[in-house]
Design an enzyme around this catalytic site. Structure first.
Site, short mmCIF file in Angstrom:
data_model
loop_
_atom_site.label_atom_id
_atom_site.label_comp_id
_atom_site.label_asym_id
_atom_site.label_seq_id
_atom_site.Cartn_x
_atom_site.Cartn_y
_atom_site.Cartn_z
N LYS A 32 0.84 -1.20 0.00
CA LYS A 32 0.00 0.00 0.00
C LYS A 32 0.88 1.25 0.00
O LYS A 32 0.70 2.16 -0.77
CB LYS A 32 -0.86 -0.05 1.26
CG LYS A 32 -2.02 0.88 1.27
CD LYS A 32 -2.91 0.43 2.42
CE LYS A 32 -3.98 1.40 2.74
NZ LYS A 32 -4.83 0.91 3.83
N GLU A 54 10.93 -4.44 4.13
CA GLU A 54 11.10 -5.83 3.68
C GLU A 54 10.69 -5.99 2.21
O GLU A 54 11.40 -6.59 1.40
CB GLU A 54 10.25 -6.79 4.53
CG GLU A 54 10.63 -6.86 6.00
CD GLU A 54 9.86 -5.86 6.87
OE1 GLU A 54 9.49 -4.78 6.37
OE2 GLU A 54 9.65 -6.17 8.05
N GLY A 64 -4.86 -2.99 5.30
CA GLY A 64 -4.01 -4.07 4.77
C GLY A 64 -4.54 -5.46 5.11
O GLY A 64 -4.67 -6.32 4.24
N ARG A 65 -4.86 -5.69 6.38
CA ARG A 65 -5.23 -7.05 6.78
C ARG A 65 -6.64 -7.44 6.33
O ARG A 65 -7.08 -8.56 6.56
CB ARG A 65 -5.06 -7.23 8.29
CG ARG A 65 -5.75 -6.21 9.15
CD ARG A 65 -5.27 -6.31 10.60
NE ARG A 65 -5.77 -5.23 11.44
CZ ARG A 65 -5.19 -4.04 11.57
NH1 ARG A 65 -4.08 -3.79 10.90
NH2 ARG A 65 -5.69 -3.11 12.36
N GLU A 68 -3.44 -7.86 15.38
CA GLU A 68 -3.08 -6.51 14.91
C GLU A 68 -4.29 -5.58 15.03
O GLU A 68 -4.15 -4.37 15.19
CB GLU A 68 -2.56 -6.55 13.45
CG GLU A 68 -1.81 -5.27 13.07
CD GLU A 68 -1.09 -5.33 11.74
OE1 GLU A 68 0.11 -5.01 11.69
OE2 GLU A 68 -1.72 -5.71 10.73
N HIS A 90 0.05 -33.85 18.29
CA HIS A 90 1.29 -34.53 18.65
C HIS A 90 2.34 -33.52 19.09
O HIS A 90 3.53 -33.78 19.03
CB HIS A 90 1.78 -35.35 17.46
CG HIS A 90 0.80 -36.40 17.07
ND1 HIS A 90 0.78 -37.65 17.63
CD2 HIS A 90 -0.25 -36.34 16.22
CE1 HIS A 90 -0.23 -38.35 17.11
NE2 HIS A 90 -0.87 -37.58 16.26
N LYS A 135 9.57 -0.54 13.63
CA LYS A 135 10.11 -0.05 12.34
C LYS A 135 11.15 1.04 12.60
O LYS A 135 12.22 1.05 12.00
CB LYS A 135 8.98 0.53 11.48
CG LYS A 135 8.05 -0.52 10.89
CD LYS A 135 7.07 0.16 9.94
CE LYS A 135 5.93 -0.77 9.56
NZ LYS A 135 4.84 -0.10 8.85
O1 F6P Z 1 2.53 -4.66 9.79
C1 F6P Z 1 2.22 -3.33 9.61
C2 F6P Z 1 1.69 -3.07 8.27
O2 F6P Z 1 1.50 -1.71 8.14
C3 F6P Z 1 0.39 -3.85 7.97
O3 F6P Z 1 -0.72 -3.27 8.46
C4 F6P Z 1 0.43 -3.94 6.50
O4 F6P Z 1 -0.43 -4.92 6.07
C5 F6P Z 1 1.89 -4.26 6.28
O5 F6P Z 1 2.57 -3.50 7.24
C6 F6P Z 1 2.41 -4.00 4.89
O6 F6P Z 1 2.31 -2.66 4.51
P1 F6P Z 1 2.39 -2.22 3.01
O7 F6P Z 1 1.23 -2.83 2.27
O8 F6P Z 1 2.32 -0.74 3.00
O9 F6P Z 1 3.69 -2.71 2.45
#
Ligand code: F6P
Length: 545
Positions: free
Chosen positions: A198, A204, A267-268, A353, A384, A512
């Site tokens: 987003k 990452e 996002g989630r 979250e 198990h 972060k």
């Molecule tokens: O984990 C934090 C977060 O902001 C989530 O809410 C989101 O889904 C994820 O990082 C990834 O963010 P982005 O879509 O901006 O890369």
């Protein structure tokens, strides 16, 4: 009555045996609900009719119906970010989309949907190819958190519906090992890349995207070709799902290949948007539409059913009862289906979250606890492993069992055993085994008095662990859609009653910020704000590198 008082309301329940509730002969049928594509038996919860009625009264007092309307109608209920929460609109009818979003935005949503469908048709049909003209055999989706979990859970759950000519891979972790593992399986000219972010700034995702870009551009094929073809690798084979158009373009991705994300889809909760592109590429447009339809069916149930027979509402209230009344700190998610193996991880994010918070949406410290620690694994594997603790430690861990009545594989006996184990575990967790029962068994097995005395305590099981059993006929796109929407709404209802904003996630920010700080110290910067522990660890890292 408020959440704080639930502990005293649950005093009787704390010392009550769930089994005793079954003296009421019709309990199993009374304490169960059918909703679109799903059935839940919650009769193994430690709750009686009166207590449930009081919980429902709390939901009414909290004006839950109004909150549901606010969410569906697009009010800015994410108040710390001043945003609406409208993932539900993405799976609603066109009329509802127009009503809630207005004509212009509804048109944008329809356009994004169309764009996504065209990409899927083009890739599956072979009209969209890699820059050497070959058909795509692989899709690599790069994203993390909400830009990853939904795709991941959908891919494994709907494997049966997959277009076998295309393999879809997902990568989230910044660990280079995970990237290498994926890239080993891929060819540069037949891999379509989708970057899902987003913000298009997530560390990452950006690092992985850069590494994949370099992998493509440094490949023999790209090097051998003339410079135009080399550039085509990114222009032709890369797609992005993002709301940061400028950053995507700066990365080199063709503007025509950007699909939108809106700030009113968290996002989630975003799998229903273009974030679902890799999933749609795997299962096709029709199945993706069915997946959304299943969620929409659950939305309508949630909006329209009375609270007494409303699956998300009842599951939310039971969760609150277990957390704040009976004071159990965790929740196990145990899908008895290999194809739902990614569900516990997905729900960890959606639940924790969203509701893992301790101040109210107006910023006041809460007097009650919120989200449980969610964990789980596919059954029977968990039996198990960690389920030993669930049977014999003093912690009671409420559990959601999830199972499909029909299996997909030719191994029908395996499926029967799988289902039997699911039903048996909920029974075992509830029934337990008393000392007296174990003693009788040991005596019957011929043990001496001394052996009985020694062994019996080791073999008793506490029982009285509450559980839901969620049943579907068959795992299909519709069922999966309905299941994910069920949990979304359950989490929303809990957020309303706990009075938290379920739609922000400020808690991940500190990590972060400190991540960047530690990185700069690793690169030689001075920083006195880090502890001696972290400085020592950084020094160890530097010695090795
Ligand atoms: O984990 C934090 C977060 O902001 C989530 O809410 C989101 O889904 C994820 O990082 C990834 O963010 P982005 O879509 O901006 O890369």
């Amino acid at each position: 009555m408020n959440i704080q008082k639930l502990s005293s309301l649950a005093v009787d329940a704390k010392s009550r045996s769930i089994l005793s509730l079954f003296d009421e002969k019709s309990r199993a049928s009374q304490f169960s609900i059918s909703a679109p594509h799903l059935f839940v038996d919650y009769s193994k919860q430690n709750i009686n009719k009166l207590e449930l009625a009081q919980l429902i009264a709390i939901a009414h007092e909290a004006k839950l119906s109004e909150s549901i309307d606010k969410q569906f109608n697009g009010e800015k209920i994410n108040n710390t970010e001043n945003r609406s929460v409208l993932h539900t609109v993405l799976r609603a009818s066109k009329e509802h989309q127009e009503k809630v979003l207005g004509e212009k935005l509804a048109h944008e949503v329809a356009e994004a949907e169309q764009q996504m469908q065209q990409i899927v048709n083009g890739v599956q049909g072979g009209s969209i190819t890699g820059c050497t003209g070959k058909r795509f055999t692989d899709v690599l989706a790069i994203g993390i958190g909400g830009s990853y979990y939904g795709v991941k859970v959908g891919l494994s759950a709907l494997e049966h519906y997959r277009d076998l000519s295309i393999n879809v891979h997902v990568i989230a972790n910044v660990d280079g090992g995970s990237l290498e593992e994926k890239l080993k399986k891929l060819n540069v000219d037949t891999t379509l890349v989708v970057v899902i972010s987003k913000t298009f700034t997530t560390q990452e995702t950006m690092l992985n995207a850069k590494a994949v870009k370099e992998w493509m551009l440094s490949s023999e094929l790209a090097q051998d070709s003339n410079s135009n073809t080399s550039l085509d690798f990114i222009a032709k084979q890369w797609f992005a799902v993002s709301s940061n158009i400028e950053a995507v373009k700066n990365f080199g991705i063709n503007e025509q290949h950007i699909l939108p994300m809106w700030d009113w889809v968290g996002g989630r909760f975003s799998i229903w948007s273009a974030v679902g592109l890799p999933l749609a590429l795997a299962i096709g447009n029709d199945n993706f539409a069915k997946f959304k339809q299943g969620a929409s069916d659950m939305d309508l149930h949630f909006k329209n059913a009375d609270f007494e027979s409303n699956m998300p509402v009842i599951m939310a209230l039971l969760g609150i009862w277990n957390r704040n009344g009976l004071e159990y700190p965790s929740l196990a998610i145990l899908p008895y289906a290999h194809s739902l193996r990614a569900l516990p991880g997905y729900l960890q994010q959606t639940d924790m979250e969203s509701n893992g918070k301790s101040v109210s949406n107006s910023g006041k410290k809460l007097d009650w606890l919120t989200a449980p620690v969610v964990f789980g694994q596919e059954g029977t594997n968990g039996q198990h492993a960690f389920m030993q603790l669930m049977h014999q430690s003093d912690d009671i861990i409420p559990t959601d069992f999830i199972v499909a009545l029909k299996g997909r594989s030719q191994y029908t006996e395996n499926h029967k055993v799988l289902v039997a184990n699911c039903f048996a575990q909920s029974e075992a967790l509830m029934q337990g085994k008393t000392l007296a029962q174990v003693e009788v068994e040991l005596i019957a097995a011929g043990c001496s008095q001394e052996e009985v005395e020694f062994l019996a305590p080791h073999k008793t099981m506490k029982g009285n662990t509450p559980s839901n059993t969620l049943v579907m006929e068959l795992l299909t796109p519709e069922t999966l859609g309905s299941l994910l929407a069920l949990y979304e709404h359950k989490i929303f209802v809990q957020g309303v009653l706990w009075q938290v904003n379920s739609f922000d996630q400020w808690g991940v920010e500190l990590g972060k910020q400190l991540g960047s700080k530690v990185l700069s110290v690793m690169d030689g910067a001075e920083d006195d704000s880090l502890s001696a522990s972290s400085k020592g660890l950084i020094a160890r890292f530097k010695q090795q590198s």
